[in-house]
Scaffold this motif. Structure first.
Motif, PDB file in Angstrom:
ATOM      1  N   LYS A  36       0.833  -1.318  -0.192  1.00  0.00           N
ATOM      2  CA  LYS A  36       0.203   0.003   0.102  1.00  0.00           C
ATOM      3  C   LYS A  36       0.690   1.303   0.023  1.00  0.00           C
ATOM      4  O   LYS A  36       1.762   1.384   0.869  1.00  0.00           O
ATOM      5  CB  LYS A  36      -1.068   0.109   1.210  1.00  0.00           C
ATOM      6  CG  LYS A  36      -1.859  -1.241   1.202  1.00  0.00           C
ATOM      7  CD  LYS A  36      -2.918  -1.128   2.435  1.00  0.00           C
ATOM      8  CE  LYS A  36      -3.763  -2.290   2.095  1.00  0.00           C
ATOM      9  NZ  LYS A  36      -4.735  -2.517   3.080  1.00  0.00           N
ATOM     10  N   ALA A  37       0.656   2.359  -1.159  1.00  0.00           N
ATOM     11  CA  ALA A  37       1.477   3.292  -1.118  1.00  0.00           C
ATOM     12  C   ALA A  37       0.559   4.449  -1.021  1.00  0.00           C
ATOM     13  O   ALA A  37       0.627   5.392  -2.111  1.00  0.00           O
ATOM     14  CB  ALA A  37       2.256   3.337  -2.303  1.00  0.00           C
ATOM     15  N   SER A  38      -0.543   4.330  -0.478  1.00  0.00           N
ATOM     16  CA  SER A  38      -1.670   5.282  -0.788  1.00  0.00           C
ATOM     17  C   SER A  38      -1.476   6.664   0.344  1.00  0.00           C
ATOM     18  O   SER A  38      -1.138   6.559   1.369  1.00  0.00           O
ATOM     19  CB  SER A  38      -3.173   4.697  -0.319  1.00  0.00           C
ATOM     20  OG  SER A  38      -3.355   3.771  -1.029  1.00  0.00           O
ATOM     21  N   ILE A  39      -2.002   7.816  -0.308  1.00  0.00           N
ATOM     22  CA  ILE A  39      -2.186   8.954   0.673  1.00  0.00           C
ATOM     23  C   ILE A  39      -3.791   8.865   0.896  1.00  0.00           C
ATOM     24  O   ILE A  39      -4.513   8.930  -0.207  1.00  0.00           O
ATOM     25  CB  ILE A  39      -1.670  10.230  -0.135  1.00  0.00           C
ATOM     26  CG1 ILE A  39      -0.137  10.104  -0.419  1.00  0.00           C
ATOM     27  CG2 ILE A  39      -2.001  11.489   0.521  1.00  0.00           C
ATOM     28  CD1 ILE A  39       0.343  10.138   0.731  1.00  0.00           C
ATOM     29  N   ASP A  40      -4.243   9.065   1.889  1.00  0.00           N
ATOM     30  CA  ASP A  40      -5.787   9.100   2.137  1.00  0.00           C
ATOM     31  C   ASP A  40      -6.593   9.795   1.315  1.00  0.00           C
ATOM     32  O   ASP A  40      -7.831   9.445   0.977  1.00  0.00           O
ATOM     33  CB  ASP A  40      -5.870   9.385   3.712  1.00  0.00           C
ATOM     34  CG  ASP A  40      -5.330   8.456   4.815  1.00  0.00           C
ATOM     35  OD1 ASP A  40      -5.218   7.279   4.364  1.00  0.00           O
ATOM     36  OD2 ASP A  40      -5.258   8.794   5.893  1.00  0.00           O
ATOM     37  N   ALA A  41      -6.214  11.025   0.903  1.00  0.00           N
ATOM     38  CA  ALA A  41      -7.190  11.774   0.105  1.00  0.00           C
ATOM     39  C   ALA A  41      -7.286  11.527  -1.384  1.00  0.00           C
ATOM     40  O   ALA A  41      -8.273  12.129  -2.005  1.00  0.00           O
ATOM     41  CB  ALA A  41      -6.474  13.371   0.289  1.00  0.00           C
ATOM     42  N   PHE A  42      -6.534  10.436  -1.823  1.00  0.00           N
ATOM     43  CA  PHE A  42      -6.552  10.194  -3.237  1.00  0.00           C
ATOM     44  C   PHE A  42      -6.827   8.732  -3.557  1.00  0.00           C
ATOM     45  O   PHE A  42      -6.962   7.946  -2.250  1.00  0.00           O
ATOM     46  CB  PHE A  42      -4.987  10.388  -3.914  1.00  0.00           C
ATOM     47  CG  PHE A  42      -4.783  11.848  -3.749  1.00  0.00           C
ATOM     48  CD1 PHE A  42      -5.289  12.675  -4.675  1.00  0.00           C
ATOM     49  CD2 PHE A  42      -3.948  12.207  -2.977  1.00  0.00           C
ATOM     50  CE1 PHE A  42      -4.670  13.708  -4.713  1.00  0.00           C
ATOM     51  CE2 PHE A  42      -3.364  13.860  -2.814  1.00  0.00           C
ATOM     52  CZ  PHE A  42      -3.802  14.552  -3.737  1.00  0.00           C
ATOM     53  N   ARG A 164       3.517  12.850  -7.354  1.00  0.00           N
ATOM     54  CA  ARG A 164       4.209  12.657  -6.284  1.00  0.00           C
ATOM     55  C   ARG A 164       3.228  12.850  -4.979  1.00  0.00           C
ATOM     56  O   ARG A 164       3.234  12.089  -4.067  1.00  0.00           O
ATOM     57  CB  ARG A 164       5.226  13.558  -6.281  1.00  0.00           C
ATOM     58  CG  ARG A 164       6.316  13.263  -5.089  1.00  0.00           C
ATOM     59  CD  ARG A 164       7.525  14.019  -5.215  1.00  0.00           C
ATOM     60  NE  ARG A 164       8.304  13.635  -6.322  1.00  0.00           N
ATOM     61  CZ  ARG A 164       8.708  14.471  -7.254  1.00  0.00           C
ATOM     62  NH1 ARG A 164       8.863  15.786  -7.070  1.00  0.00           N
ATOM     63  NH2 ARG A 164       9.509  14.145  -8.213  1.00  0.00           N
ATOM     64  N   ARG A 165       2.386  13.610  -4.910  1.00  0.00           N
ATOM     65  CA  ARG A 165       1.625  13.919  -3.864  1.00  0.00           C
ATOM     66  C   ARG A 165       0.322  12.829  -3.658  1.00  0.00           C
ATOM     67  O   ARG A 165      -0.146  12.944  -2.440  1.00  0.00           O
ATOM     68  CB  ARG A 165       0.723  15.241  -4.233  1.00  0.00           C
ATOM     69  CG  ARG A 165       1.468  16.429  -4.276  1.00  0.00           C
ATOM     70  CD  ARG A 165       0.398  17.585  -4.764  1.00  0.00           C
ATOM     71  NE  ARG A 165      -0.856  17.577  -4.531  1.00  0.00           N
ATOM     72  CZ  ARG A 165      -1.765  17.539  -5.698  1.00  0.00           C
ATOM     73  NH1 ARG A 165      -1.115  17.878  -7.005  1.00  0.00           N
ATOM     74  NH2 ARG A 165      -2.889  17.312  -5.781  1.00  0.00           N
ATOM     75  N   LYS A 166       0.187  12.085  -4.461  1.00  0.00           N
ATOM     76  CA  LYS A 166      -0.787  10.715  -4.452  1.00  0.00           C
ATOM     77  C   LYS A 166       0.068   9.651  -3.816  1.00  0.00           C
ATOM     78  O   LYS A 166      -0.693   8.596  -3.745  1.00  0.00           O
ATOM     79  CB  LYS A 166      -1.421  10.720  -5.655  1.00  0.00           C
ATOM     80  CG  LYS A 166      -2.157  11.826  -6.208  1.00  0.00           C
ATOM     81  CD  LYS A 166      -2.574  11.628  -7.502  1.00  0.00           C
ATOM     82  CE  LYS A 166      -3.423  12.782  -8.262  1.00  0.00           C
ATOM     83  NZ  LYS A 166      -3.965  12.406  -9.493  1.00  0.00           N
ATOM     84  N   ILE A 167       1.512   9.774  -3.717  1.00  0.00           N
ATOM     85  CA  ILE A 167       1.877   8.500  -3.283  1.00  0.00           C
ATOM     86  C   ILE A 167       2.662   8.689  -2.037  1.00  0.00           C
ATOM     87  O   ILE A 167       3.452   9.608  -1.923  1.00  0.00           O
ATOM     88  CB  ILE A 167       2.948   7.943  -4.598  1.00  0.00           C
ATOM     89  CG1 ILE A 167       2.126   7.304  -6.085  1.00  0.00           C
ATOM     90  CG2 ILE A 167       3.624   6.814  -4.218  1.00  0.00           C
ATOM     91  CD1 ILE A 167       2.715   7.079  -7.063  1.00  0.00           C
ATOM     92  N   ALA A 168       2.661   7.788  -1.274  1.00  0.00           N
ATOM     93  CA  ALA A 168       3.052   7.796   0.183  1.00  0.00           C
ATOM     94  C   ALA A 168       4.625   7.823   0.166  1.00  0.00           C
ATOM     95  O   ALA A 168       5.203   7.102  -0.749  1.00  0.00           O
ATOM     96  CB  ALA A 168       2.738   6.655   1.079  1.00  0.00           C
ATOM     97  N   GLU A 169       5.368   8.215   0.783  1.00  0.00           N
ATOM     98  CA  GLU A 169       6.875   8.303   1.024  1.00  0.00           C
ATOM     99  C   GLU A 169       7.173   7.217   1.461  1.00  0.00           C
ATOM    100  O   GLU A 169       8.391   6.400   1.190  1.00  0.00           O
ATOM    101  CB  GLU A 169       7.582   9.411   1.763  1.00  0.00           C
ATOM    102  CG  GLU A 169       7.172  10.784   1.123  1.00  0.00           C
ATOM    103  CD  GLU A 169       7.888  11.941   1.839  1.00  0.00           C
ATOM    104  OE1 GLU A 169       8.911  11.596   2.433  1.00  0.00           O
ATOM    105  OE2 GLU A 169       7.378  13.149   1.775  1.00  0.00           O
ATOM    106  N   GLN A 170       6.465   6.414   2.434  1.00  0.00           N
ATOM    107  CA  GLN A 170       6.709   5.109   2.959  1.00  0.00           C
ATOM    108  C   GLN A 170       5.656   4.105   2.449  1.00  0.00           C
ATOM    109  O   GLN A 170       4.668   4.279   2.578  1.00  0.00           O
ATOM    110  CB  GLN A 170       6.982   5.009   4.519  1.00  0.00           C
ATOM    111  CG  GLN A 170       8.097   5.832   5.088  1.00  0.00           C
ATOM    112  CD  GLN A 170       9.273   4.965   4.642  1.00  0.00           C
ATOM    113  OE1 GLN A 170       9.360   3.795   4.987  1.00  0.00           O
ATOM    114  NE2 GLN A 170      10.258   5.939   4.250  1.00  0.00           N
ATOM    115  N   VAL A 171       6.089   2.887   1.819  1.00  0.00           N
ATOM    116  CA  VAL A 171       5.247   1.921   1.163  1.00  0.00           C
ATOM    117  C   VAL A 171       5.166   0.914   2.351  1.00  0.00           C
ATOM    118  O   VAL A 171       6.271   0.174   2.432  1.00  0.00           O
ATOM    119  CB  VAL A 171       5.775   1.428  -0.225  1.00  0.00           C
ATOM    120  CG1 VAL A 171       4.879   0.369  -0.567  1.00  0.00           C
ATOM    121  CG2 VAL A 171       5.937   2.696  -1.300  1.00  0.00           C
ATOM    122  N   THR A 172       4.017   0.311   2.664  1.00  0.00           N
ATOM    123  CA  THR A 172       3.812  -0.783   3.472  1.00  0.00           C
ATOM    124  C   THR A 172       3.812  -1.932   2.814  1.00  0.00           C
ATOM    125  O   THR A 172       2.857  -2.164   1.969  1.00  0.00           O
ATOM    126  CB  THR A 172       2.577  -0.461   4.466  1.00  0.00           C
ATOM    127  OG1 THR A 172       2.731   0.886   4.990  1.00  0.00           O
ATOM    128  CG2 THR A 172       2.433  -1.739   5.334  1.00  0.00           C
TER     129      THR A 172
END
Length: 183
Positions: A36-42, A164-172
Motif C-alpha cells: 500500500k502506497a496510498s495517501i488518504d485523500a487520493f 508525487r502528492r498521491k503516493i506515500a513516501e513510505q510503502v507498507t
C-alpha cells in the motif's frame, strides 16, 4: 577387513549427508505479498501478489521471491504504469528477500520472531527488519504474517512530480504466507 572399511565409509557418508537429507523445510508458492502506497485523500495505490515463493529451513533461514508483474491492481492503468514506469518489470522482473527468523526452532514455535535480511528490488538490496507472527494451523501448516515499510527512493524508484502528492513516501509491504513441509 574390506567389509569393515566399507561400513566405516558408509557411516561417515551418512553422518555428513544426513543433516542435508533430513533437515525440515517449509515452503509455499502461493504466498500473499501486498503493498500500500496510498495517501488518504487520493485513489488507493495498492496491489496484491498471490504467487510469492517462500522457503524456510529448520534453523530459520528464509528466502522469498516474487515476480513484480504478478502484482494485481484494481485499476488496469495503474498496474500498467507500475510495471512500465516505476518498477520497470521487464528489466527487473523479480524481487527477492534473503534473511533469517532470529532464534527460530521449527520444533518449538514461539508466537513471534524478528525477521531480518536483505530485500532486493530493481537490483538494489536494503536491509529490513520487522516482527512477524508465526503460528501452527490445525491442518499442520505454519503461517507467517508481518509488515514493514520501505521508501521508493531507496530502490531508485522515480515518482513523477505530477503524481508525487498521491503516493506515500513510505510503502507498507504486508506478508501472509502459509507454509507446508517440503518433501
Amino acid at each position: 577387513m574390506m567389509d569393515i572399511l566399507k561400513i566405516r565409509f558408509f557411516v561417515l557418508v551418512l553422518l555428513f549427508t544426513a543433516p542435508l537429507c533430513f533437515s525440515q523445510k517449509l515452503f509455499t508458492r502461493t504466498g500473499i505479498t501486498e503493498f500500500k502506497a496510498s495517501i488518504d485523500a487520493f485513489e488507493p495505490v495498492e496491489a496484491i501478489n498471490k504467487s510469492t515463493s517462500v522457503i524456510v529451513n529448520s534453523e530459520g533461514k528464509i528466502a522469498a521471491q516474487l515476480y513484480i508483474g504478478a502484482f494485481s491492481f484494481k485499476v488496469a492503468l495503474m498496474q500498467e504504469h507500475f510495471n512500465e514506469n516505476y518498477m520497470e518489470s521487464d528489466e527487473f522482473p523479480k524481487a527477492n528477500f534473503k534473511g533469517i527468523l532470529e532464534q527460530f526452532d521449527i520444533g518449538v514455535l514461539k508466537d513471534s520472531y524478528i525477521l531480518k535480511g536483505n530485500l532486493t528490488i530493481r537490483g538494489i538490496s536494503k536491509m529490513v527488519q520487522t516482527k512477524v507472527e508465526v503460528k501452527k494451523t490445525s491442518n499442520n501448516k505454519i503461517t507467517l504474517k508481518g509488515a514493514f515499510s520501505v521508501s521508493p527512493k531507496d530502490f531508485n524508484i522515480k515518482i513523477p512530480s505530477i503524481v508525487r502528492r498521491k503516493i506515500a513516501e513510505q510503502v507498507t509491504i504486508t506478508l501472509k504466507y502459509e507454509l507446508s513441509e517440503k518433501k
